[in-house]
Design a protein around this motif. Sequence first.
Motif, PDB file in Angstrom:
ATOM      1  N   PRO A  64       0.940  -1.297   0.015  1.00  0.00           N
ATOM      2  CA  PRO A  64       0.089  -0.105   0.093  1.00  0.00           C
ATOM      3  C   PRO A  64       1.028   1.392   0.050  1.00  0.00           C
ATOM      4  O   PRO A  64       0.482   2.402  -0.798  1.00  0.00           O
ATOM      5  CB  PRO A  64      -0.681   0.073   1.285  1.00  0.00           C
ATOM      6  N   GLY A  65       1.955   1.128   0.722  1.00  0.00           N
ATOM      7  CA  GLY A  65       2.796   2.507   0.636  1.00  0.00           C
ATOM      8  C   GLY A  65       3.288   3.005  -0.665  1.00  0.00           C
ATOM      9  O   GLY A  65       3.131   3.798  -1.103  1.00  0.00           O
ATOM     10  N   GLU A  66       3.898   1.813  -1.594  1.00  0.00           N
ATOM     11  CA  GLU A  66       4.188   2.316  -2.901  1.00  0.00           C
ATOM     12  C   GLU A  66       2.925   2.728  -3.912  1.00  0.00           C
ATOM     13  O   GLU A  66       3.302   3.577  -4.622  1.00  0.00           O
ATOM     14  CB  GLU A  66       4.891   0.940  -3.368  1.00  0.00           C
ATOM     15  N   GLU A  67       1.821   2.136  -3.403  1.00  0.00           N
ATOM     16  CA  GLU A  67       0.707   2.348  -4.346  1.00  0.00           C
ATOM     17  C   GLU A  67       0.284   3.893  -4.024  1.00  0.00           C
ATOM     18  O   GLU A  67      -0.124   4.689  -5.003  1.00  0.00           O
ATOM     19  CB  GLU A  67      -0.316   1.558  -4.233  1.00  0.00           C
ATOM     20  N   ALA A  68       0.459   4.169  -2.703  1.00  0.00           N
ATOM     21  CA  ALA A  68       0.081   5.575  -2.375  1.00  0.00           C
ATOM     22  C   ALA A  68       0.958   6.583  -2.829  1.00  0.00           C
ATOM     23  O   ALA A  68       0.395   7.586  -3.344  1.00  0.00           O
ATOM     24  CB  ALA A  68       0.093   5.744  -0.764  1.00  0.00           C
ATOM     25  N   GLN A  69       2.163   6.310  -2.856  1.00  0.00           N
ATOM     26  CA  GLN A  69       3.308   7.080  -3.577  1.00  0.00           C
ATOM     27  C   GLN A  69       3.063   7.294  -5.081  1.00  0.00           C
ATOM     28  O   GLN A  69       3.018   8.257  -5.517  1.00  0.00           O
ATOM     29  CB  GLN A  69       4.497   6.500  -3.334  1.00  0.00           C
ATOM     30  N   GLU A  70       2.579   6.117  -5.664  1.00  0.00           N
ATOM     31  CA  GLU A  70       2.366   6.216  -7.208  1.00  0.00           C
ATOM     32  C   GLU A  70       1.060   7.037  -7.369  1.00  0.00           C
ATOM     33  O   GLU A  70       1.217   7.895  -8.392  1.00  0.00           O
ATOM     34  CB  GLU A  70       1.840   4.791  -7.529  1.00  0.00           C
ATOM     35  N   VAL A  71       0.207   7.011  -6.498  1.00  0.00           N
ATOM     36  CA  VAL A  71      -1.193   7.841  -6.694  1.00  0.00           C
ATOM     37  C   VAL A  71      -0.721   9.351  -6.417  1.00  0.00           C
ATOM     38  O   VAL A  71      -0.991  10.348  -6.967  1.00  0.00           O
ATOM     39  CB  VAL A  71      -2.224   7.336  -5.568  1.00  0.00           C
ATOM     40  N   ALA A  72       0.145   9.581  -5.524  1.00  0.00           N
ATOM     41  CA  ALA A  72       0.817  11.038  -5.060  1.00  0.00           C
ATOM     42  C   ALA A  72       1.422  11.464  -6.304  1.00  0.00           C
ATOM     43  O   ALA A  72       1.360  12.855  -6.796  1.00  0.00           O
ATOM     44  CB  ALA A  72       1.745  10.925  -3.834  1.00  0.00           C
ATOM     45  N   GLU A  73       2.440  10.917  -7.061  1.00  0.00           N
ATOM     46  CA  GLU A  73       2.990  11.091  -8.258  1.00  0.00           C
ATOM     47  C   GLU A  73       2.118  11.536  -9.400  1.00  0.00           C
ATOM     48  O   GLU A  73       2.223  12.432 -10.143  1.00  0.00           O
ATOM     49  CB  GLU A  73       3.930  10.097  -8.517  1.00  0.00           C
ATOM     50  N   SER A  81      -0.412  19.740  -5.060  1.00  0.00           N
ATOM     51  CA  SER A  81       0.636  19.633  -3.921  1.00  0.00           C
ATOM     52  C   SER A  81       0.365  18.377  -3.362  1.00  0.00           C
ATOM     53  O   SER A  81      -0.762  17.817  -3.134  1.00  0.00           O
ATOM     54  CB  SER A  81       0.612  20.815  -3.041  1.00  0.00           C
ATOM     55  N   ASP A  82       1.284  17.977  -2.392  1.00  0.00           N
ATOM     56  CA  ASP A  82       0.963  16.832  -1.760  1.00  0.00           C
ATOM     57  C   ASP A  82      -0.189  16.963  -0.672  1.00  0.00           C
ATOM     58  O   ASP A  82      -1.018  16.149  -0.367  1.00  0.00           O
ATOM     59  CB  ASP A  82       2.224  16.226  -0.982  1.00  0.00           C
ATOM     60  N   GLN A  83      -0.051  18.261  -0.213  1.00  0.00           N
ATOM     61  CA  GLN A  83      -1.083  18.535   0.803  1.00  0.00           C
ATOM     62  C   GLN A  83      -2.539  18.794   0.260  1.00  0.00           C
ATOM     63  O   GLN A  83      -3.511  18.114   1.072  1.00  0.00           O
ATOM     64  CB  GLN A  83      -0.718  19.977   1.484  1.00  0.00           C
ATOM     65  N   GLN A  84      -2.542  19.100  -1.013  1.00  0.00           N
ATOM     66  CA  GLN A  84      -3.882  19.137  -1.550  1.00  0.00           C
ATOM     67  C   GLN A  84      -4.417  17.735  -2.058  1.00  0.00           C
ATOM     68  O   GLN A  84      -5.410  17.496  -2.051  1.00  0.00           O
ATOM     69  CB  GLN A  84      -3.514  19.899  -2.739  1.00  0.00           C
ATOM     70  N   SER A  85      -3.177  16.642  -2.513  1.00  0.00           N
ATOM     71  CA  SER A  85      -3.692  15.388  -2.686  1.00  0.00           C
ATOM     72  C   SER A  85      -4.226  14.411  -1.574  1.00  0.00           C
ATOM     73  O   SER A  85      -4.626  13.443  -1.731  1.00  0.00           O
ATOM     74  CB  SER A  85      -2.705  14.824  -3.779  1.00  0.00           C
ATOM     75  N   MET A  86      -3.520  14.841  -0.555  1.00  0.00           N
ATOM     76  CA  MET A  86      -3.697  13.975   0.733  1.00  0.00           C
ATOM     77  C   MET A  86      -5.025  13.555   0.955  1.00  0.00           C
ATOM     78  O   MET A  86      -5.509  12.300   1.236  1.00  0.00           O
ATOM     79  CB  MET A  86      -3.119  14.620   1.797  1.00  0.00           C
ATOM     80  N   PRO A  87      -6.098  14.247   0.934  1.00  0.00           N
ATOM     81  CA  PRO A  87      -7.485  13.863   1.165  1.00  0.00           C
ATOM     82  C   PRO A  87      -8.100  13.066   0.113  1.00  0.00           C
ATOM     83  O   PRO A  87      -9.063  12.228   0.247  1.00  0.00           O
ATOM     84  CB  PRO A  87      -8.417  15.239   1.183  1.00  0.00           C
ATOM     85  N   LEU A  88      -7.463  12.918  -1.114  1.00  0.00           N
ATOM     86  CA  LEU A  88      -7.812  12.233  -2.174  1.00  0.00           C
ATOM     87  C   LEU A  88      -7.284  10.705  -2.178  1.00  0.00           C
ATOM     88  O   LEU A  88      -7.866   9.953  -2.964  1.00  0.00           O
ATOM     89  CB  LEU A  88      -7.513  13.018  -3.482  1.00  0.00           C
ATOM     90  N   ARG A  89      -6.507  10.596  -1.520  1.00  0.00           N
ATOM     91  CA  ARG A  89      -5.802   9.303  -1.704  1.00  0.00           C
ATOM     92  C   ARG A  89      -6.699   8.306  -0.976  1.00  0.00           C
ATOM     93  O   ARG A  89      -7.109   8.450   0.052  1.00  0.00           O
ATOM     94  CB  ARG A  89      -4.287   9.362  -0.774  1.00  0.00           C
ATOM     95  N   TRP A  90      -6.684   7.079  -1.660  1.00  0.00           N
ATOM     96  CA  TRP A  90      -7.537   6.007  -1.113  1.00  0.00           C
ATOM     97  C   TRP A  90      -6.709   5.156   0.021  1.00  0.00           C
ATOM     98  O   TRP A  90      -5.497   4.926  -0.071  1.00  0.00           O
ATOM     99  CB  TRP A  90      -7.692   5.156  -2.187  1.00  0.00           C
TER     100      TRP A  90
END
Length: 95
Positions: A64-73, A81-90
């Motif tokens: 899950p960590g690698e997948e969360a990083q992929e989504v962030a990218e 930004s990372d702050q803006q995308s944080m609530p969108l991560r599954w």
Amino acid sequence: MPFALTAGLSGAITSTSIIVTAGLAEIIAGSIAMGLGGYLAAKTDSEHYISERRRELREVSEMPGEEAQEVAEIFRAYGLSDQQSMPLRWTGTPA
């Protein structure tokens, strides 16, 4: 293509019914070939989608960590930004 076939036959054969029959046969054969090609392409796309979905679901559960990083990218590529995308991560469980 049917025109080329009938034009070629008209020079070699004098019977109009044979030329018309050959032209119609060419049209029917071409239609069947195109229909089968479209069906096989759609089936292949569907199978590819299903296999990719299974792979992604497996990766989400196994790493899950690698997948969360992929989504962030991906979100960064859209300008978030990372702050803006944080609530969108599954963060749930795969369906």
